[in-house]
Design an enzyme around this catalytic site. Sequence first.
Site, PDB file in Angstrom:
ATOM      1  N   ASP A  33       6.983  -2.002   3.343  1.00  0.00           N
ATOM      2  CA  ASP A  33       6.940  -0.522   3.977  1.00  0.00           C
ATOM      3  C   ASP A  33       6.563   0.131   5.367  1.00  0.00           C
ATOM      4  O   ASP A  33       6.379  -1.162   6.601  1.00  0.00           O
ATOM      5  CB  ASP A  33       5.719  -0.137   2.806  1.00  0.00           C
ATOM      6  CG  ASP A  33       5.519   0.902   2.887  1.00  0.00           C
ATOM      7  OD1 ASP A  33       5.975   1.891   1.269  1.00  0.00           O
ATOM      8  OD2 ASP A  33       5.177   2.265   3.914  1.00  0.00           O
ATOM      9  N   ILE A  34       7.403   1.257   5.242  1.00  0.00           N
ATOM     10  CA  ILE A  34       7.339   1.571   6.307  1.00  0.00           C
ATOM     11  C   ILE A  34       6.334   2.485   6.917  1.00  0.00           C
ATOM     12  O   ILE A  34       6.155   2.391   8.289  1.00  0.00           O
ATOM     13  CB  ILE A  34       9.056   2.633   7.054  1.00  0.00           C
ATOM     14  CG1 ILE A  34       9.806   3.079   8.730  1.00  0.00           C
ATOM     15  CG2 ILE A  34       8.675   4.323   6.206  1.00  0.00           C
ATOM     16  CD1 ILE A  34      10.905   4.376   8.259  1.00  0.00           C
ATOM     17  N   ASN A  89       2.891   4.186  -8.595  1.00  0.00           N
ATOM     18  CA  ASN A  89       2.342   5.070  -8.721  1.00  0.00           C
ATOM     19  C   ASN A  89       3.680   6.071  -9.882  1.00  0.00           C
ATOM     20  O   ASN A  89       4.823   5.912  -9.335  1.00  0.00           O
ATOM     21  CB  ASN A  89       2.603   6.283  -7.300  1.00  0.00           C
ATOM     22  CG  ASN A  89       1.747   5.405  -6.090  1.00  0.00           C
ATOM     23  OD1 ASN A  89       0.501   5.349  -7.216  1.00  0.00           O
ATOM     24  ND2 ASN A  89       1.922   5.395  -5.332  1.00  0.00           N
ATOM     25  N   GLY A  95       1.146  10.388  -8.104  1.00  0.00           N
ATOM     26  CA  GLY A  95       1.256   9.981  -6.485  1.00  0.00           C
ATOM     27  C   GLY A  95       2.820   9.723  -5.932  1.00  0.00           C
ATOM     28  O   GLY A  95       2.738   9.096  -4.641  1.00  0.00           O
ATOM     29  N   GLN A  96       3.132   9.552  -6.856  1.00  0.00           N
ATOM     30  CA  GLN A  96       4.645   9.420  -6.343  1.00  0.00           C
ATOM     31  C   GLN A  96       5.359  10.156  -5.606  1.00  0.00           C
ATOM     32  O   GLN A  96       5.701  11.696  -5.916  1.00  0.00           O
ATOM     33  CB  GLN A  96       5.793   8.922  -8.182  1.00  0.00           C
ATOM     34  CG  GLN A  96       6.714   8.586  -7.757  1.00  0.00           C
ATOM     35  CD  GLN A  96       7.870   8.126  -8.863  1.00  0.00           C
ATOM     36  OE1 GLN A  96       7.515   7.921  -9.889  1.00  0.00           O
ATOM     37  NE2 GLN A  96       8.820   6.715  -8.942  1.00  0.00           N
ATOM     38  N   HIS A 102       9.419   1.918  -7.854  1.00  0.00           N
ATOM     39  CA  HIS A 102       8.341   1.186  -6.811  1.00  0.00           C
ATOM     40  C   HIS A 102       7.626   0.098  -6.775  1.00  0.00           C
ATOM     41  O   HIS A 102       6.896   0.818  -7.485  1.00  0.00           O
ATOM     42  CB  HIS A 102       8.531   1.910  -5.056  1.00  0.00           C
ATOM     43  CG  HIS A 102       8.573   2.268  -5.163  1.00  0.00           C
ATOM     44  ND1 HIS A 102       8.670   3.517  -5.774  1.00  0.00           N
ATOM     45  CD2 HIS A 102       6.977   2.765  -4.793  1.00  0.00           C
ATOM     46  CE1 HIS A 102       8.147   4.780  -5.195  1.00  0.00           C
ATOM     47  NE2 HIS A 102       6.861   4.033  -4.556  1.00  0.00           N
ATOM     48  N   HIS A 104       4.313  -1.593  -5.264  1.00  0.00           N
ATOM     49  CA  HIS A 104       3.471  -1.791  -3.758  1.00  0.00           C
ATOM     50  C   HIS A 104       3.117  -2.808  -4.607  1.00  0.00           C
ATOM     51  O   HIS A 104       2.543  -3.372  -4.892  1.00  0.00           O
ATOM     52  CB  HIS A 104       2.924  -0.024  -2.954  1.00  0.00           C
ATOM     53  CG  HIS A 104       3.005   0.779  -2.966  1.00  0.00           C
ATOM     54  ND1 HIS A 104       3.447   0.591  -2.107  1.00  0.00           N
ATOM     55  CD2 HIS A 104       3.512   1.704  -3.956  1.00  0.00           C
ATOM     56  CE1 HIS A 104       3.802   2.428  -1.974  1.00  0.00           C
ATOM     57  NE2 HIS A 104       3.831   2.468  -3.745  1.00  0.00           N
TER      58      HIS A 104
HETATM   59  P1  AMP Z   1       5.361   7.066  -3.071  1.00  0.00           P
HETATM   60  O1  AMP Z   1       3.926   7.187  -3.416  1.00  0.00           O
HETATM   61  O2  AMP Z   1       4.416   5.419  -3.984  1.00  0.00           O
HETATM   62  O3  AMP Z   1       6.509   6.889  -4.206  1.00  0.00           O
HETATM   63  O4  AMP Z   1       5.183   5.777  -2.559  1.00  0.00           O
HETATM   64  C1  AMP Z   1       6.947   6.037  -1.102  1.00  0.00           C
HETATM   65  C2  AMP Z   1       7.092   4.893  -0.326  1.00  0.00           C
HETATM   66  O5  AMP Z   1       7.903   4.675   0.315  1.00  0.00           O
HETATM   67  C3  AMP Z   1       5.323   5.396   0.943  1.00  0.00           C
HETATM   68  O6  AMP Z   1       4.584   4.167   1.081  1.00  0.00           O
HETATM   69  C4  AMP Z   1       6.470   5.297   2.333  1.00  0.00           C
HETATM   70  O7  AMP Z   1       5.789   4.643   3.384  1.00  0.00           O
HETATM   71  C5  AMP Z   1       7.833   3.834   2.198  1.00  0.00           C
HETATM   72  N1  AMP Z   1       9.098   4.811   2.322  1.00  0.00           N
HETATM   73  C6  AMP Z   1       9.516   5.813   2.488  1.00  0.00           C
HETATM   74  N2  AMP Z   1      10.709   5.712   3.153  1.00  0.00           N
HETATM   75  C7  AMP Z   1      10.463   4.162   3.315  1.00  0.00           C
HETATM   76  C8  AMP Z   1      12.228   3.440   4.032  1.00  0.00           C
HETATM   77  N3  AMP Z   1      12.793   3.988   3.877  1.00  0.00           N
HETATM   78  N4  AMP Z   1      11.578   1.892   4.659  1.00  0.00           N
HETATM   79  C9  AMP Z   1      10.406   1.606   3.706  1.00  0.00           C
HETATM   80  N5  AMP Z   1       9.177   2.210   2.860  1.00  0.00           N
HETATM   81  C10 AMP Z   1       9.757   2.915   2.855  1.00  0.00           C
END
Ligand code: AMP
Length: 115
Positions: A33-34, A89, A95-96, A102, A104
Amino acid sequence: MAHDPNCVFCKIVAGSIPSKKVYEDEQVLAFHDIHPWAPVHVLVIPKEHVASLADVDDGHAPVLGRMLALAPKLMRDLGVKNGFRTVVNTGPDGGQEVYHLHMHVYGGPRPWAKG
Ligand code: AMP
Ligand code: ZN
């Protein structure tokens, strides 16, 4: 395989946005995760574009199983020895933020952990 040209995770699958990959096969991809919330924080995604867990049907069961079964292997490979958390999520109330399904996987002490 379904693909959304505007989807950030489809772009990661295609390689047009960089990611720190930790695992890949023909069906799933895992990358860091970024904005990590834990010492180890990876995302596991299906390569096929599926917007959210609310959009899956019985046909997705194999890839969902593969994603979940991958979590312990990834955590072992990344040195997580004391358990981990898996979170999906789903939708606005879930909270998506990114609308490509995906999971986590968090390992190590987390900021919200008590004690
Ligand atoms: P969610 O709230 O479950 O939709 O989480 C989306 C997740 O994607 C968040 O934890 C972000 O930090 C992560 N994210 C968004 N863009 C990127 C990216 N380019 N590379 C890696 N993680 C990302
Ligand atoms: Zn996508």
